[in-house]
Design a protein around this motif. Sequence first.
Motif, PDB file in Angstrom:
ATOM      1  N   SER A  30       0.858  -1.193   0.000  1.00 31.66           N
ATOM      2  CA  SER A  30       0.000   0.000   0.000  1.00 31.66           C
ATOM      3  C   SER A  30       0.889   1.237   0.000  1.00 31.66           C
ATOM      4  N   ASN A  31       1.344   1.607  -1.170  1.00 31.19           N
ATOM      5  CA  ASN A  31       2.256   2.733  -1.330  1.00 31.19           C
ATOM      6  C   ASN A  31       1.458   4.011  -1.543  1.00 31.19           C
ATOM      7  N   VAL A  32       1.479   4.896  -0.558  1.00 28.09           N
ATOM      8  CA  VAL A  32       0.738   6.157  -0.647  1.00 28.09           C
ATOM      9  C   VAL A  32       1.456   7.093  -1.609  1.00 28.09           C
ATOM     10  N   VAL A  33       0.743   7.529  -2.651  1.00 31.72           N
ATOM     11  CA  VAL A  33       1.346   8.413  -3.656  1.00 31.72           C
ATOM     12  C   VAL A  33       0.682   9.779  -3.698  1.00 31.72           C
ATOM     13  N   ASP A  34      -0.501   9.910  -3.100  1.00 29.36           N
ATOM     14  CA  ASP A  34      -1.195  11.196  -3.154  1.00 29.36           C
ATOM     15  C   ASP A  34      -2.241  11.241  -2.051  1.00 29.36           C
ATOM     16  N   PHE A  35      -2.724  12.435  -1.747  1.00 30.24           N
ATOM     17  CA  PHE A  35      -3.805  12.585  -0.784  1.00 30.24           C
ATOM     18  C   PHE A  35      -4.553  13.879  -1.064  1.00 30.24           C
ATOM     19  N   GLU A  36      -5.797  13.944  -0.562  1.00 30.38           N
ATOM     20  CA  GLU A  36      -6.625  15.131  -0.652  1.00 30.38           C
ATOM     21  C   GLU A  36      -7.185  15.432   0.730  1.00 30.38           C
ATOM     22  N   ASP A  37      -7.061  16.686   1.139  1.00 30.54           N
ATOM     23  CA  ASP A  37      -7.565  17.136   2.433  1.00 30.54           C
ATOM     24  C   ASP A  37      -8.653  18.168   2.168  1.00 30.54           C
ATOM     25  N   ASP A  38      -9.919  17.796   2.426  1.00 36.70           N
ATOM     26  CA  ASP A  38     -11.020  18.724   2.148  1.00 36.70           C
ATOM     27  C   ASP A  38     -11.463  19.493   3.384  1.00 36.70           C
ATOM     28  N   GLY A  39     -10.696  19.376   4.462  1.00 36.25           N
ATOM     29  CA  GLY A  39     -11.025  20.094   5.683  1.00 36.25           C
ATOM     30  C   GLY A  39     -11.835  19.296   6.674  1.00 36.25           C
ATOM     31  N   THR A  40     -12.505  18.260   6.216  1.00 41.80           N
ATOM     32  CA  THR A  40     -13.287  17.406   7.117  1.00 41.80           C
ATOM     33  C   THR A  40     -12.747  15.995   7.183  1.00 41.80           C
ATOM     34  N   LYS A  41     -12.034  15.572   6.146  1.00 36.99           N
ATOM     35  CA  LYS A  41     -11.429  14.238   6.107  1.00 36.99           C
ATOM     36  C   LYS A  41     -10.262  14.276   5.128  1.00 36.99           C
ATOM     37  N   VAL A  42      -9.455  13.209   5.171  1.00 34.88           N
ATOM     38  CA  VAL A  42      -8.322  13.069   4.258  1.00 34.88           C
ATOM     39  C   VAL A  42      -8.528  11.792   3.445  1.00 34.88           C
TER      40      VAL A  42
END
Length: 719
Positions: free
Chosen positions: A260-272
Motif C-alpha cells: 500500500s504505497n501512498v502516492v497522493d492525498f486530498e484534504d477537504d477540511g473534514t477528512k483526508v
Amino acid sequence: MAHGYSSTTTASSSFHLHLYSTIYDGPPSISSGLSVRCLFRNAKLQKDPSTGLQNLIVKSNRKSAKMCRCTRSRMAVTCSLLETASSTPSTSASYDQRLQGGNNNTTTTMFKEEEGEGRNQANSASVGIRILIAGGGIGGLVLALAAKKKGFNVKVLERDASAIRGEGEYRGPIQIQSNALAALEAIDKDVAEEVMRNGCITGDRINGLVDGISGAWYIKFDTFTPAAERGLPVTRVISRMALQQILARAVGEDIIENNSNVVDFEDDGTKVKVTLEDGFHYEGDLLVGADGIWSKVRKKLFGPKEAMYSGYTCYTGIADFVPPDIETVGYRVFLGYKQYFVSSDVGCGKMQWYAFYNEPAGGVDPPNGRKERLLKLFGHWCDKVVDLLMATPEERILRRDIYDRIPIMTWSKGRVTLLGDSVHAMQPNLGQGGCMAIEDGYQLALELEKSLKQISETGQSIDISAAFKRYENERRLRVAVIYALARMAAIMASTYKPYLGVGLGPLSFLTKLRIPHPGRVGGRFFIKMGMPLMLDWVLGGNSSKLEGRVPSCRLSEKASDQLGRWFEDDDALERALNAEWYLQPTDQRISSISQGICLSKDENKPSIIGNTALPDSTGVSVVISFPQVSERHACITCKDNLFFLTDLRSEHGTCIIDVEGRRYRVPPNFPVRIRPSYVIEFGPHKQAAYRVKVQKASEEEEKPNGTRRDCLMELEETD
C-alpha cells in the motif's frame, strides 16, 4: 479489525456491494461483534452466503449481547443481512486479493468506522477518530501502537513489509537508546520489555572515540550513568527486523496493509483521502506521513525539496566476530581524516560496523569489489578495524550514500502532519534517528488524546490542527538540537587530525615528527567537558515528560563494578581482557603457514624466545629459526594480565614499534611493556618481525589427561 472494503465492477461482487450498503446505510446501531473483514474472509460465507451468514451472525450476536443495549436495532440488522444473503448469488470476489496486494485499478477502497470488539466504553470518542499512517517503519508502527492503546481507529499503509515478514536479513541492527526505550515503556510496557529482552545491552560498557590508526582511546563515553540516575533503561542494540516484528505483532496484522504505497492525498477540511499506487483509496480523519526521508506525503504537503547529501558514502556489514574486549567495550568510533569507522556489538557473536568515506554521491563499486576497496581505504588502520573487515563476507557488505533533511519549522498543514525521517532525517552518528521517531510517535498520540479529552469537557468537535500544533511545539527544538549534534559529530569524526601535517599536502612530511595537532588537543578538552552534559540531555532530557511511566532500574542491567575505573585507567581496561595473546609474523609468507605464537599467561612460566629449544628452561620455549635470533634472545612475561618484553642481552638486540609508529630499541635486562598491535623485531633486517595480536579466548583444547596442549612452536626461515 480491517476497515477496508473492495468493490469491483463485475457482477460477482454484487453480494459484497449489497452487504456493504446494508451494514453502513442500514440501521444506525450495528452488531459490534461483526466486522466487514470477518464477513468477506469467511470461507463458508463465500461458498454459501445464506447459510454461512446465518451461522456467522449467531456467533457474532453472542459476543455482542454483552455490549449492545439496543436489542431491537441489532435484530433489525440481522434480519436485513439475512434477507440480503438469501437474494444474492453465491459468487463473490475474495477480499484476500486486496490483502495479498492484488492490483485492480478500477477498485476503490473506503475507510469506514467500526466498533471494536470488547472496546472500553470510556474510549468511545477516540473510536470515531480514524488515523491513516503512511509508512510501516519504526516510527509509523510506534505511532500506530500508541494510538491503538489510546483507543483510536488506526490503519497503517506500508509499501513493502519485507522486514516485518523476515526478509532483509542484513539491513542491520539499530541502536535504541535510553530515551527511546523509556518512551516505549510509556506506550506499552510489555512491548518495551520484549524489545529489551531481544536487544543486546551496550550502555553498560565503555563506549567512545578512538584514533583510527593507532586504536588508542581519545574520549570515553558514559551512557550508563545518565540512564541509571533517571531510572531509565540502558541503551541496547537490536535487529531492525526483530524490532519491527515485535511492533507489528503488537499493532496487529489487521491494522497493517502491505503493498500500500501512498502516492497522493486530498484534504477537504473534514477528512483526508489517500491514493495508493495501485489505485485504491482510503479515507480518514487525519493522515500522518511516516514514509521516510523520500516521503511522498511531505512532497505533496510542502512541495518538492531534495534531501541534503552529507558528503559521505557509507559501507556497512555484519561480521561473525567476537573482539577480545567484548566484555568491556560496547561500541567505538574510529576517527580519521575525511573518513571514519564505527563498530558495535550486536550480540550473538556478531559485530556490526559502518565505514564512512568522503566522496561525491552516486559512486558504484565493481562486482565483488566492496571489500577490496575498503581494505585499500582502511587497510593501514588499527587491527580492530582491519580484523572486522577481514571477517566480513563480501555478500554482507552494503553501500549507501548518506542524506539528511534540515528540520523545518512547520510540520503540519490542515489534517496532515509528518513524523520521523520524513520531517527530520538525520545522520546516524548519534544513533538517534530511530529514537527521535519513537519519541515523535509517543508525543503525537498523547496530543491527540488531549484533544479528545477537550471534547468531553467542551462538547465541541476535535481540533486536530491544535493537536498538531502542540505536537510540533513539543518536538521542534529537541529534534533540531539533536539533528545539529549529529551533523557536528560527523564533522568532528571526519576532520580529526592526530598530528601536525595531516591533510597539508606538501607539508605532510611533518607527520613524521609526531607533533600532536592543536585541534586534537583542544578538541579533547571541550569534548571531555561537554559530552557528559550532552549525553544527560539527549538520553534523559525527555524522561520527565513521559506520562504514566514510573522511573525504575533493572537488576539485569547492572554494570560491572569496575566500570568507573575503566573510564579513568586504560591499563585496568587492558587487564580486563579475557583473551589470548599471540605473536603473529608480519611477513605474509610466514603468516600464511603459521597461526602465530601463543604467549604464556602463567607468571611463573614466561615465553623464552631463541633459535633452539631449551628443554631445561623454567619457561615455555619458543623457537624462531632465524640467524639473527640468539640462542636465548628475549623473554615475554605476564604479570597481572599485562605483558612485558625483556631482551636477554641478545647479539643483535630487540626493537619495538608502537601503535604511533615510533621505533625504539629495548634495553637489555629491562622489562618493557608491550600492547596489542605493537610490532616486535628480534634482530635486524625486519625478517623476524612479529605483531602482537589479541584474540578472544576460546575453550582450551585438552589432551586426554586434561593438560593443555604444548605451547612449543617452531618457525623456520622460508625462501
